[in-house]
Scaffold this motif. Structure first.
Motif, PDB file in Angstrom:
ATOM      1  N   ARG A 128       5.309  13.376  -5.868  1.00  0.00           N
ATOM      2  CA  ARG A 128       5.694  12.488  -6.981  1.00  0.00           C
ATOM      3  C   ARG A 128       5.437  11.022  -6.614  1.00  0.00           C
ATOM      4  O   ARG A 128       4.956  10.238  -7.426  1.00  0.00           O
ATOM      5  N   LYS A 129       5.778  10.667  -5.375  1.00  0.00           N
ATOM      6  CA  LYS A 129       5.590   9.289  -4.926  1.00  0.00           C
ATOM      7  C   LYS A 129       4.111   8.916  -4.930  1.00  0.00           C
ATOM      8  O   LYS A 129       3.721   7.841  -5.399  1.00  0.00           O
ATOM      9  N   LYS A 130       3.264   9.814  -4.422  1.00  0.00           N
ATOM     10  CA  LYS A 130       1.821   9.544  -4.393  1.00  0.00           C
ATOM     11  C   LYS A 130       1.256   9.445  -5.805  1.00  0.00           C
ATOM     12  O   LYS A 130       0.410   8.597  -6.088  1.00  0.00           O
ATOM     13  N   LEU A 131       1.721  10.329  -6.694  1.00  0.00           N
ATOM     14  CA  LEU A 131       1.270  10.301  -8.087  1.00  0.00           C
ATOM     15  C   LEU A 131       1.652   8.976  -8.736  1.00  0.00           C
ATOM     16  O   LEU A 131       0.835   8.337  -9.415  1.00  0.00           O
ATOM     17  N   TYR A 132       2.891   8.553  -8.547  1.00  0.00           N
ATOM     18  CA  TYR A 132       3.416   7.321  -9.143  1.00  0.00           C
ATOM     19  C   TYR A 132       2.606   6.121  -8.657  1.00  0.00           C
ATOM     20  O   TYR A 132       2.176   5.270  -9.442  1.00  0.00           O
ATOM     21  N   GLU A 133       2.367   6.060  -7.344  1.00  0.00           N
ATOM     22  CA  GLU A 133       1.623   4.944  -6.771  1.00  0.00           C
ATOM     23  C   GLU A 133       0.176   4.945  -7.240  1.00  0.00           C
ATOM     24  O   GLU A 133      -0.396   3.900  -7.557  1.00  0.00           O
ATOM     25  N   SER A 134      -0.412   6.135  -7.300  1.00  0.00           N
ATOM     26  CA  SER A 134      -1.790   6.252  -7.778  1.00  0.00           C
ATOM     27  C   SER A 134      -1.898   5.815  -9.235  1.00  0.00           C
ATOM     28  O   SER A 134      -2.867   5.149  -9.632  1.00  0.00           O
ATOM     29  N   ALA A 135      -0.909   6.183 -10.035  1.00  0.00           N
ATOM     30  CA  ALA A 135      -0.902   5.794 -11.446  1.00  0.00           C
ATOM     31  C   ALA A 135      -0.849   4.279 -11.594  1.00  0.00           C
ATOM     32  O   ALA A 135      -1.551   3.694 -12.436  1.00  0.00           O
TER      33      ALA A 135
END
Length: 445
Positions: free
Chosen positions: A107-114
């Motif tokens: 979730r953290k990686k997805l959020y940062e990537s977004a």
């Protein structure tokens, strides 16, 4: 839930601190009397030292108020952001809290990537919005007072909604509706929840719940409209391309837009205000722009080379105590100094106290970007979650917007203080000027 009241023993594990003033509300009235949770924590740590306890409703809370104690507690591999965790808890959201370490990392990686993808795809739009604002400032007569809060909150609302939620928010009516609900929600989670006052006012509680429900409906509608869209130009698009549920997409969009607007606006407000107090800092920024960019506009790939800009923004965050409070739930029994922190204890990071601790910062109340030339200052700042890998995505987004704002302003204008103006902070979840803050501007020759 972090802020829920729960039945527990009256002992705060022997950690020095306050006994509950009232059995039901704990020390809530003490928080109200101090004016904010930050002021309460500053008083608490002044009385009891860097590790102190108090009662939030029916549960004991441990607060950490110095770099050394936070260093012992903060896990550099932690998968959840303490500010996001606190915000989700205040909103009553569960997703991403307790789904396991693997899910949290994803979730953290997805959020940062977004966030990163949103900035890359929309950087020209961001430049356009900032140029429009600076163009307005350039048109003002030399002595006209410019209201920073009104203008920069408006910019933040436009930038965050369009970059996070897409071109639906190029419509001013949509932004106005978003702003109305945003203000109703933020005013309560920033203060009403923390001091318990909202629960005692049915009218305020109804107003808050109505605004939250309306905002959730709008965000669900945005997600529905953009689902299946091939191009990923907005923050919500990246979330929709993942395996998140509709509810999770809505909650993550809520957290980003709520926090993103307030953090971005106030970072810009405080930075411009502090620049207006120092012609020397303005000129150093102007020289760095000449050295790094020449006559070219600022670009996303050049921002990391603007090192003095980074120092100015770091010092803005520190001096203004931009986010004075964060929180984590103690997942397992822990220890700070000689103190045992039991499992399930709410641990407050009193960041506002630490950011102006004289043992960590020389002349802590002075705005001095040069302090961040020192490695020790940069390491302390990173440890507190304000730079590097520990910084929350909303703050990284805000740094980018603020760099575009400052670089555009400083190239074209000189900023001046309004004589006799006293600027005081209102410390809630994000530090905000108590009243609108004014400057005057003049064109660079």
């Amino acid at each position: 839930m972090l802020w829920e009241r729960q039945k527990t023993s009256r002992s705060a594990s022997g950690i020095p601190g306050l006994n509950p003033t009232e059995e039901k509300d704990g020390n809530l009235q003490d928080i109200v009397n101090q004016g904010s949770l930050h002021e309460f924590l500053a008083s608490l740590h002044g009385q009891f030292g860097p590790v102190a306890s108090f009662w939030f409703g029916g549960r004991p809370v441990v607060s950490l108020g110095s770099v050394d104690q936070l260093r012992q507690h903060i896990n550099p591999n932690r998968t959840t952001d303490s500010f996001e965790t606190m915000l989700k808890s205040l909103l009553g959201y569960q997703s991403g809290m307790g789904g396991g370490a693997t899910e949290a990392v994803m979730r953290k990686k997805l959020y940062e990537s977004a966030v990163n993808n949103t900035l890359e795809e929309n950087f020209p739009l961001l430049l356009k919005l900032v140029e429009e604002l600076v163009g307005k400032w350039k048109s003002f007569p030399k002595d006209q007072h410019t209201p920073l809060c009104a203008h920069l909150l408006g910019l933040a609302m436009k930038a965050v909604t369009q970059l996070a939620l897409g071109d639906r928010f190029r419509n001013d009516a949509e932004v106005i509706g978003f702003r109305k609900n945003h203000e109703a929600i933020w005013s309560e989670i920033g203060k009403g929840y923390l001091d318990g006052s909202m629960e005692k006012s049915p009218i305020r509680k109804d107003h808050y719940e109505s605004a939250l429900a309306e905002m959730e409906t709008v965000l669900m509608s945005v997600a529905k409209d953009r689902k299946g869209q091939r191009s990923q130009t907005a923050f919500v698009d990246a979330l929709l391309q993942s395996n998140l549920t509709e509810r999770q997409v809505m909650e993550d969009s809520m957290v980003f837009t709520l926090a993103g607007c307030v953090i971005t606006a106030n970072l810009c407000i405080w930075a411009v205000h502090f620049l207006s107090t120092s012609e020397e800092v303005q000129e150093k920024l102007h020289q760095e722009l000449e050295d790094v960019l020449g006559s070219e506009p600022v670009s996303l790939d050049k921002i990391p080379q603007l090192r003095y800009f980074q120092q100015v923004l770091n010092e803005t965050v520190r001096t203004a105590k931009l986010t004075p409070i964060a929180a984590q739930l103690q997942e397992n029994e822990g220890k700070v100094d000689q103190h045992i922190i039991p499992k399930e204890t709410l641990v407050i990071y009193a960041l506002g106290v630490v950011l102006q601790d004289a043992d960590t910062w020389n002349r802590p109340y002075k705005f001095d970007p040069d302090r961040f030339t020192e490695d020790s200052a940069r390491k302390s700042f990173s440890l507190l979650g304000f730079s590097g890998n520990q910084a929350c995505p909303e703050l990284r987004f805000a740094y980018t917007v603020a760099t575009v704002v400052l670089s555009t302003v400083v190239r074209q204008l000189k900023l001046h203080q309004v004589k006799g103006q006293v600027v005081e902070a209102r410390s809630e979840l994000v530090s905000t000027p108590k009243d609108d803050t004014w400057i005057t501007v003049s064109r660079r020759s």
